[in-house]
Design a protein around this motif. Structure first.
Motif, PDB file in Angstrom:
ATOM      1  N   GLY A 224       9.186  45.972 -62.722  1.00  0.00           N
ATOM      2  CA  GLY A 224       8.933  46.982 -61.957  1.00  0.00           C
ATOM      3  C   GLY A 224       8.888  46.334 -60.342  1.00  0.00           C
ATOM      4  O   GLY A 224       7.976  45.750 -60.659  1.00  0.00           O
ATOM      5  N   LEU A 225       9.459  47.069 -60.089  1.00  0.00           N
ATOM      6  CA  LEU A 225       8.813  47.588 -58.645  1.00  0.00           C
ATOM      7  C   LEU A 225       8.184  48.394 -57.823  1.00  0.00           C
ATOM      8  O   LEU A 225       8.587  49.505 -57.744  1.00  0.00           O
ATOM      9  N   ALA A 226       6.995  48.528 -57.321  1.00  0.00           N
ATOM     10  CA  ALA A 226       6.715  49.883 -56.283  1.00  0.00           C
ATOM     11  C   ALA A 226       6.160  49.318 -54.977  1.00  0.00           C
ATOM     12  O   ALA A 226       5.750  48.123 -54.381  1.00  0.00           O
ATOM     13  N   LEU A 227       6.754  50.607 -53.986  1.00  0.00           N
ATOM     14  CA  LEU A 227       6.429  49.974 -52.632  1.00  0.00           C
ATOM     15  C   LEU A 227       5.611  50.937 -51.722  1.00  0.00           C
ATOM     16  O   LEU A 227       6.096  52.256 -52.133  1.00  0.00           O
ATOM     17  N   GLY A 228       5.341  50.821 -50.490  1.00  0.00           N
ATOM     18  CA  GLY A 228       4.429  52.037 -50.471  1.00  0.00           C
ATOM     19  C   GLY A 228       3.968  51.948 -48.741  1.00  0.00           C
ATOM     20  O   GLY A 228       3.949  50.995 -48.066  1.00  0.00           O
ATOM     21  N   TRP A 229       4.280  52.900 -48.265  1.00  0.00           N
ATOM     22  CA  TRP A 229       3.119  52.961 -46.622  1.00  0.00           C
ATOM     23  C   TRP A 229       2.752  54.563 -46.478  1.00  0.00           C
ATOM     24  O   TRP A 229       2.593  55.321 -47.341  1.00  0.00           O
ATOM     25  N   GLU A 230       1.559  54.296 -46.226  1.00  0.00           N
ATOM     26  CA  GLU A 230       0.532  55.390 -45.693  1.00  0.00           C
ATOM     27  C   GLU A 230      -0.325  55.262 -44.277  1.00  0.00           C
ATOM     28  O   GLU A 230      -0.755  54.360 -44.058  1.00  0.00           O
ATOM     29  N   HIS A 231      -0.691  56.199 -43.590  1.00  0.00           N
ATOM     30  CA  HIS A 231      -1.456  56.636 -42.525  1.00  0.00           C
ATOM     31  C   HIS A 231      -2.575  57.514 -42.907  1.00  0.00           C
ATOM     32  O   HIS A 231      -2.807  58.371 -43.496  1.00  0.00           O
ATOM     33  N   ARG A 232      -3.586  56.923 -42.439  1.00  0.00           N
ATOM     34  CA  ARG A 232      -4.869  57.509 -42.650  1.00  0.00           C
ATOM     35  C   ARG A 232      -5.325  57.693 -41.244  1.00  0.00           C
ATOM     36  O   ARG A 232      -6.093  56.451 -40.434  1.00  0.00           O
ATOM     37  N   THR A 233      -6.434  58.971 -41.291  1.00  0.00           N
ATOM     38  CA  THR A 233      -7.398  59.429 -40.129  1.00  0.00           C
ATOM     39  C   THR A 233      -8.611  59.529 -40.839  1.00  0.00           C
ATOM     40  O   THR A 233      -8.540  60.598 -41.380  1.00  0.00           O
ATOM     41  N   GLU A 234      -8.964  59.206 -40.029  1.00  0.00           N
ATOM     42  CA  GLU A 234     -11.317  59.992 -40.211  1.00  0.00           C
ATOM     43  C   GLU A 234     -11.795  60.090 -39.016  1.00  0.00           C
ATOM     44  O   GLU A 234     -11.529  59.247 -38.188  1.00  0.00           O
ATOM     45  N   LYS A 235     -12.445  61.136 -39.701  1.00  0.00           N
ATOM     46  CA  LYS A 235     -13.536  61.194 -37.730  1.00  0.00           C
ATOM     47  C   LYS A 235     -14.593  62.100 -38.754  1.00  0.00           C
ATOM     48  O   LYS A 235     -14.919  62.620 -39.607  1.00  0.00           O
ATOM     49  N   LEU A 236     -15.451  62.038 -37.507  1.00  0.00           N
ATOM     50  CA  LEU A 236     -16.672  61.730 -37.785  1.00  0.00           C
ATOM     51  C   LEU A 236     -17.350  62.893 -36.601  1.00  0.00           C
ATOM     52  O   LEU A 236     -16.974  62.551 -35.819  1.00  0.00           O
ATOM     53  N   SER A 237     -17.931  63.637 -36.894  1.00  0.00           N
ATOM     54  CA  SER A 237     -18.282  64.418 -35.781  1.00  0.00           C
ATOM     55  C   SER A 237     -19.903  65.557 -36.255  1.00  0.00           C
ATOM     56  O   SER A 237     -20.395  65.618 -37.737  1.00  0.00           O
ATOM     57  N   LEU A 238     -21.537  65.252 -35.625  1.00  0.00           N
ATOM     58  CA  LEU A 238     -22.641  65.658 -35.648  1.00  0.00           C
ATOM     59  C   LEU A 238     -23.266  66.634 -34.398  1.00  0.00           C
ATOM     60  O   LEU A 238     -22.998  65.769 -32.772  1.00  0.00           O
ATOM     61  N   ASP A 239     -23.338  67.659 -34.568  1.00  0.00           N
ATOM     62  CA  ASP A 239     -23.991  68.274 -33.228  1.00  0.00           C
ATOM     63  C   ASP A 239     -25.455  68.717 -33.399  1.00  0.00           C
ATOM     64  O   ASP A 239     -25.482  69.414 -34.680  1.00  0.00           O
ATOM     65  N   ASN A 240     -26.066  69.236 -32.640  1.00  0.00           N
ATOM     66  CA  ASN A 240     -27.653  68.974 -32.898  1.00  0.00           C
ATOM     67  C   ASN A 240     -28.356  69.938 -31.640  1.00  0.00           C
ATOM     68  O   ASN A 240     -28.168  69.900 -30.457  1.00  0.00           O
ATOM     69  N   ASP A 241     -29.274  71.196 -32.235  1.00  0.00           N
ATOM     70  CA  ASP A 241     -30.046  71.605 -30.748  1.00  0.00           C
ATOM     71  C   ASP A 241     -30.654  70.409 -30.586  1.00  0.00           C
ATOM     72  O   ASP A 241     -31.298  69.540 -30.391  1.00  0.00           O
TER      73      ASP A 241
END
Length: 580
Positions: A224-241
């Motif tokens: 058995g053989l499995a192949l793969g490709w992934e592209h992942r993007t993660e973002k974070l933001s925080l705004d304060n008064d």
């Protein structure tokens, strides 16, 4: 306990374009909100000195107060640090809300002997916090700086000089002296809004190479053989008064800065399963597995993960399994970009505080204590001290090696037992160096690595003023290793007209859980301990027993669960383990 409201919904759908292609999609939504009640805000170490000093001229002071504060003549000032809860205004309220969305769309099917899955995923979590009834630090200082007005009545100095015409005197010097007008002036809300998001695109391919003649003669199954490709993007933001960002909220410890950050990663991976023996003497099954993953991060980090395993079933009812895995984990977006901020950590006492410190003057001097302060430092009555925690954009990936050896028994069709021993070690752990470790190491060795993280305030404390702090932001620390045994058992039976019964047991015996804060440092075994150094409880033994009755009424099940934990003590009683 506090009340909370949660709403969730999800949906999925698919459409078969042909026998070789299926289009599918998923969508989900979640929302939760709760209001936390917190102890009253107040003056948490308000530094009443210099321009904010309490003066002899303050008309709210009685002669007894002036004498107590050492104010003997006009022009005299008192050097004070004031602690007082806002008991008149009541507790703070923290209104928290999280809303999340997730969507997946893709197409999967067959092309010849290959199975494929092409997909895209998007997810986002929105965070909103509204903080009520906290005190403004700046307004508190103005409200305490009181002088006689034109008619001799108490008035804020900032009102007379025009800096803050709305200021109302805060009379903490006599019982019942605090007015609602003063509270209205001092109490202020705070607002925070933020989000984390993730997008993923990927392709998975798998096949049985036996269709191409790639199989061993001793096996009926192909490779058995499995192949793969992934592209992942993660973002974070925080705004304060402005209140959060400037550190003007007394109950927040210090400023919370606005922040935004993101990274992306490309993954390439391959996995294989090779059947070696099947239906042979002393080998009902003998399989070998292998895997490899390469990750390339936009932050400049590159990681490789790989592993191998063996499954051997000498008879159908018993199977042995062994695996080795080298894994790597790069820091996530929260660990990288969370803004540094002032918070609290627990410690039984400051070794350099009190009239008879447990550490010597020479040791305490390494942490910033002067000869005049030694023996005169007031310790924290709450056993809480200041630390700076937050993210670090320069973190390197963690790496781990894991070994498992197990046995699976299926003596009957409705009974199974699993026993798995594990041995795992992680190097370069991502986390904050415990403030207690930095303090103890500085006192013992004077190592600048630790001593440079410690700052005492002008009073010599590690808690009274905001300037007192130990830096505990994320970094690559030493290692953690653990050994133990997992036990699982499952039994089910039909009850005829009464439905069915399933009994299951899941347990873990923790032999050791060693932690090393920095490479080459002392190693501490935290198995069976919890506290400021070891963190969450790590019981020597824990298990969960669950019984589920599948009733004769379709779709109705009744269940009961029993959890048991044994062997957890405070880590203040632990001793360093052998560093080997």
């Amino acid at each position: 306990r506090r009340a909370s409201e949660r709403s969730r919904c999800s949906s999925s759908a698919h459409y078969d374009i042909s026998g070789k292609a299926r289009v599918y999609g998923e969508a989900s939504f979640h929302d939760d909100s709760t209001v936390a009640q917190i102890a009253p805000s107040g003056l948490f170490g308000l530094d009443a000195s210099g321009a904010n000093a309490i003066t002899f001229e303050n008309p709210l002071l009685s002669n007894a107060w002036r004498q107590t504060l050492g104010l003997n003549a006009p022009g005299d000032t008192a050097d004070l640090v004031i602690f007082r809860r806002n008991v008149e205004g009541g507790g703070r309220r923290d209104d928290l809300n999280h809303t999340s969305y997730r969507g997946v769309v893709g197409v999967k099917g067959d092309v010849g002997n290959w199975k494929y899955d092409v997909f895209a995923q998007v997810g986002k979590v929105r965070y909103a916090e509204t903080y009520f009834n906290d005190f403004s630090v700046a307004r508190s200082a103005r409200a305490l700086d009181v002088v006689p007005g034109a008619n001799g009545a108490p008035v804020c100095r900032s009102t007379l000089n025009g800096i803050d015409p709305n200021c109302v005197p805060y009379n903490i010097w006599s019982l019942g002296g605090i007015t609602q007008e003063a509270l209205t002036y001092l109490q202020t809300p705070g607002f925070q809004r933020g989000s984390t998001s993730q997008t993923v695109q990927g392709v998975n391919l798998s096949t049985d190479l036996g269709e191409y003649g790639l199989k061993l003669p001793t096996s009926t199954e192909g490779i058995g053989l499995a192949l793969g490709w992934e592209h992942r993007t993660e973002k974070l933001s925080l705004d304060n008064d402005a209140a959060f960002e400037s550190g003007d909220l007394a109950g927040q410890g210090g400023p919370t800065k606005n922040v935004s950050g993101q990274f992306s990663v490309r993954d390439y991976y391959a996995e294989t399963r090779i059947p070696i023996l099947q239906k042979q003497p002393f080998a009902d099954q003998l399989n070998v597995t292998a895997s490899y993953r390469k990750s390339d991060y936009s932050t400049g980090q590159k990681t490789s993960s790989y592993g191998a395993g063996i499954e051997w079933a000498p008879i159908k009812e018993a199977k042995f399994r062994f695996s080795y895995q080298r894994a790597a984990r790069a820091a996530n977006v929260v660990e990288l970009y969370t803004p540094a901020g002032l918070g609290l950590y627990d410690m039984s006492s400051d070794p350099c505080a009190g009239t008879t410190p447990t550490a010597t003057l020479a040791q305490c001097a390494r942490t910033g204590v002067t000869a005049a302060q030694y023996g005169n430092i007031v310790d924290s009555p709450a056993q809480q001290y200041n630390q700076i925690s937050g993210g670090n954009a320069n973190l390197a990936p963690e790496e781990s090696d894991s070994y498992t050896l197990g046995l699976v028994l299926t003596p009957t069709r409705n009974t199974s037992v699993t026993i798995d021993a594990f041995d795992m070690k992680v190097n370069g752990i991502i986390g904050g160096l415990p403030a207690t470790t930095s303090l103890e190491s500085c006192l013992a060795t004077g190592d600048p690595t630790f001593c440079s993280l410690i700052t005492r305030d002008r009073l010599g404390t590690l808690w009274a003023l905001e300037t007192a702090q130990i830096v505990a932001t994320n970094q690559n620390l030493g290692m953690a290793s653990t050994k133990g045994v997992d036990l699982g058992a499952n039994w089910n039976t039909k009850l005829g007209a009464w439905g069915s019964l399933n009994l299951s047991l899941m347990g873990t015996y923790l032999k050791e859980f060693k932690q090393q804060d920095l490479p080459g440092g002392d190693t501490r075994d935290c198995a069976g301990l919890h506290g400021p150094t070891c963190g969450v409880p790590l019981p020597k033994w824990r298990h969960k027993v669950r019984a589920v009755w599948g009733t004769p009424w379709n779709g109705v099940e009744l269940g009961a669960t029993w959890r048991y934990v044994r062997g957890v003590d405070l880590d203040t009683e632990s001793e360093p383990a052998d560093a080997s």
